[in-house]
Scaffold this motif. Structure first.
Motif, PDB file in Angstrom:
ATOM      1  N   ARG A  81       1.961  -4.963   9.271  1.00 30.32           N
ATOM      2  CA  ARG A  81       2.143  -3.563   9.859  1.00 30.32           C
ATOM      3  C   ARG A  81       2.046  -2.521   8.800  1.00 30.32           C
ATOM      4  O   ARG A  81       1.535  -1.493   8.897  1.00 30.32           O
ATOM      5  CB  ARG A  81       3.065  -3.743  10.972  1.00 30.32           C
ATOM      6  CG  ARG A  81       3.210  -2.340  11.438  1.00 30.32           C
ATOM      7  CD  ARG A  81       4.145  -2.241  12.712  1.00 30.32           C
ATOM      8  NE  ARG A  81       4.143  -1.093  13.450  1.00 30.32           N
ATOM      9  CZ  ARG A  81       4.818  -0.981  14.932  1.00 30.32           C
ATOM     10  NH1 ARG A  81       5.331  -2.020  15.412  1.00 30.32           N
ATOM     11  NH2 ARG A  81       4.821   0.278  15.537  1.00 30.32           N
ATOM     12  N   GLU A  82       3.297  -2.785   7.954  1.00 27.01           N
ATOM     13  CA  GLU A  82       3.303  -1.750   7.046  1.00 27.01           C
ATOM     14  C   GLU A  82       2.162  -1.534   6.079  1.00 27.01           C
ATOM     15  O   GLU A  82       1.712  -0.096   5.704  1.00 27.01           O
ATOM     16  CB  GLU A  82       4.660  -2.236   6.110  1.00 27.01           C
ATOM     17  CG  GLU A  82       5.907  -2.175   7.019  1.00 27.01           C
ATOM     18  CD  GLU A  82       6.062  -3.290   7.826  1.00 27.01           C
ATOM     19  OE1 GLU A  82       6.994  -3.138   8.629  1.00 27.01           O
ATOM     20  OE2 GLU A  82       5.383  -4.194   7.627  1.00 27.01           O
ATOM     21  N   ASP A  83       1.353  -2.742   5.630  1.00 28.50           N
ATOM     22  CA  ASP A  83       0.160  -2.539   4.694  1.00 28.50           C
ATOM     23  C   ASP A  83      -0.818  -1.858   5.336  1.00 28.50           C
ATOM     24  O   ASP A  83      -1.609  -1.038   4.730  1.00 28.50           O
ATOM     25  CB  ASP A  83       0.016  -3.663   4.069  1.00 28.50           C
ATOM     26  CG  ASP A  83       1.210  -4.497   2.961  1.00 28.50           C
ATOM     27  OD1 ASP A  83       1.697  -3.420   2.506  1.00 28.50           O
ATOM     28  OD2 ASP A  83       1.005  -5.334   2.727  1.00 28.50           O
ATOM     29  N   ILE A  84      -1.021  -2.195   6.459  1.00 27.92           N
ATOM     30  CA  ILE A  84      -2.382  -1.817   7.162  1.00 27.92           C
ATOM     31  C   ILE A  84      -2.050  -0.457   7.602  1.00 27.92           C
ATOM     32  O   ILE A  84      -3.215   0.474   7.479  1.00 27.92           O
ATOM     33  CB  ILE A  84      -2.605  -2.687   8.626  1.00 27.92           C
ATOM     34  CG1 ILE A  84      -2.833  -4.202   8.174  1.00 27.92           C
ATOM     35  CG2 ILE A  84      -3.967  -2.354   9.232  1.00 27.92           C
ATOM     36  CD1 ILE A  84      -3.660  -4.395   6.983  1.00 27.92           C
ATOM     37  N   THR A  85      -0.866   0.119   7.967  1.00 27.10           N
ATOM     38  CA  THR A  85      -0.652   1.218   8.370  1.00 27.10           C
ATOM     39  C   THR A  85      -0.725   2.282   7.291  1.00 27.10           C
ATOM     40  O   THR A  85      -1.452   3.269   7.303  1.00 27.10           O
ATOM     41  CB  THR A  85       0.777   1.629   9.157  1.00 27.10           C
ATOM     42  OG1 THR A  85       0.855   0.736  10.227  1.00 27.10           O
ATOM     43  CG2 THR A  85       0.945   3.053   9.117  1.00 27.10           C
ATOM     44  N   ALA A  86      -0.523   1.872   6.177  1.00 31.20           N
ATOM     45  CA  ALA A  86      -0.550   2.468   4.746  1.00 31.20           C
ATOM     46  C   ALA A  86      -1.922   2.723   4.626  1.00 31.20           C
ATOM     47  O   ALA A  86      -2.486   3.872   4.341  1.00 31.20           O
ATOM     48  CB  ALA A  86       0.206   2.026   3.665  1.00 31.20           C
ATOM     49  N   TYR A  87      -2.681   1.822   4.680  1.00 28.93           N
ATOM     50  CA  TYR A  87      -4.328   2.032   4.306  1.00 28.93           C
ATOM     51  C   TYR A  87      -5.102   3.033   5.402  1.00 28.93           C
ATOM     52  O   TYR A  87      -5.442   3.850   5.034  1.00 28.93           O
ATOM     53  CB  TYR A  87      -4.752   0.667   4.448  1.00 28.93           C
ATOM     54  CG  TYR A  87      -6.514   0.797   4.176  1.00 28.93           C
ATOM     55  CD1 TYR A  87      -6.804   0.772   3.004  1.00 28.93           C
ATOM     56  CD2 TYR A  87      -6.993   0.764   5.357  1.00 28.93           C
ATOM     57  CE1 TYR A  87      -8.200   0.821   2.653  1.00 28.93           C
ATOM     58  CE2 TYR A  87      -8.546   0.787   5.036  1.00 28.93           C
ATOM     59  CZ  TYR A  87      -9.107   0.973   3.749  1.00 28.93           C
ATOM     60  OH  TYR A  87     -10.655   1.156   3.649  1.00 28.93           O
TER      61      TYR A  87
END
Length: 354
Positions: free
Chosen positions: A139-145
């Motif tokens: 969730r964190e990596d996809i949201t940052a992208y």
């Protein structure tokens, strides 16, 4: 560059670093190139952005982790379990014209809005929470992208405004809480797929799309109806104009038909569909209508267009429609209403967007 009505054979490449400049002359120079590409091709490469390589690498790693799971795990977040069109899309869920199976799987995500948000409480389609897989850091990596690419989209929107003779912030008021969808797409390897359709010809329903692909396969249709290959360019996004921007510009900006073909290797693709707010009424700008002429397009409520096209593309939504659980908006357009494929009356197999 050839006109959109002729046979362009390649896509322009635009360095958009000037959009981040404090000098208005730098921003205007980029805007001029964006406007030229949007009018003449409707597709172009973008470099000079600020979506860094490490963030893109984490996006790909997390996506590979998700799709490597057993089907039953991926189906834990099946899109049909969602009330706002978020989740896993198995192969065949999007059905092409003529009933052809679509050779891809996807995870569809958007901006998370809590259940008590006014738009969610009101039942606005395509708005609400994501279904997140239980993978560490996903969730964190996809949201940052998502956030980084959305910010790039905002920069492009300022450039399009300048290209149309508007002040830079003209379009920003229409993107306060848009149903801008990020798709994580996986085209599996198939050694027999030399001429198998990966995704049918279509235009995108929103304002424009920012695409990050990992392998070749994308083709766009030029004004003469010929398909043009879109090779990979390192560190570049592929940007294409969507239906709403074509309407806003009275057809000056071109929503170009495109498809995925000849998937001979495993391919991942990450389109972010940059939308405007659901209730935005999009109509041709007065100054883009020649004196004495009628506008080329009727006004369209942006979210209703997106919702109608999506309902007609997904099996689970068509089943809900047949049961009377949902209804199409009034004056909903049929699939394949925009783009060169529609104008050339080509078999499009439009099945949503991606």
């Amino acid at each position: 560059m050839a006109s959109a009505s002729t046979a362009f054979t390649s896509l322009p490449l635009i360095d958009v670093s000037g959009l981040y400049s404090d000098k208005s002359s730098d921003r205007i120079a980029v805007a001029d190139r964006l406007g030229k590409a949007a009018r003449e091709v409707g597709f172009f490469y973008v470099t000079g952005h600020r979506v860094d390589g490490e963030m893109r690498a984490r996006l790909l790693d997390q996506t590979k982790r998700f799709f490597a799971q057993p089907v039953e795990r991926k189906m834990d977040v099946y899109i049909g379990n969602s009330t706002n069109h978020r989740g896993y899309v198995p192969e065949g869920e999007e059905v092409l014209v003529g009933g052809k199976r679509d050779k891809k799987e996807a995870l569809d995500l958007g901006r998370d809005l809590p259940a008590d948000h006014a738009d969610v409480v009101a039942g606005t389609p395509m708005i609400g929470p994501n279904q997140w897989p239980e993978l560490d850091g996903f969730r964190e990596d996809i949201t940052a992208y998502y956030d980084a690419v959305f910010e790039l989209g905002r920069r492009l929107l300022t450039g399009f405004a300048l290209a149309l003779g508007k002040e830079e912030g003209f379009f920003q008021r229409f993107v306060t809480r848009p149903p801008s969808q990020l798709r994580l797409l996986h085209y599996p390897f198939d050694a027999t797929a030399e001429d198998v359709q990966g995704f049918g010809a279509h235009t995108d329903y929103e304002c424009f799309t920012l695409l990050l692909p990992t392998a070749p396969g994308l083709e766009v249709m030029n004004g003469e109806g010929a398909w043009v290959d879109v090779p990979l360019v390192p560190d570049a996004f592929v940007v294409n104009i969507g239906d709403m921007m074509e309407v806003w510009t009275n057809g000056q900006f071109v929503a170009t038909s495109h498809r995925v073909r000849k998937v001979q290797e495993e391919r991942y693709s990450f389109p972010l569909f940059f939308a405007c707010d659901y209730d935005t009424v999009v109509a041709p700008l007065d100054e883009l209508i020649a004196p004495g002429d009628a506008p080329r397009f009727e006004p369209i409520r942006a979210g209703e267009h997106l919702f109608a096209q999506t309902v007609q593309s997904f099996t689970y939504l068509r089943e809900r429609l047949a049961r009377g659980e949902i209804v199409l908006p009034k004056n909903a357009k049929a699939l394949s209403s925009f783009g060169q494929a529609a104008r050339h009356d080509a078999p499009t197999g439009k099945a949503g967007h991606g």
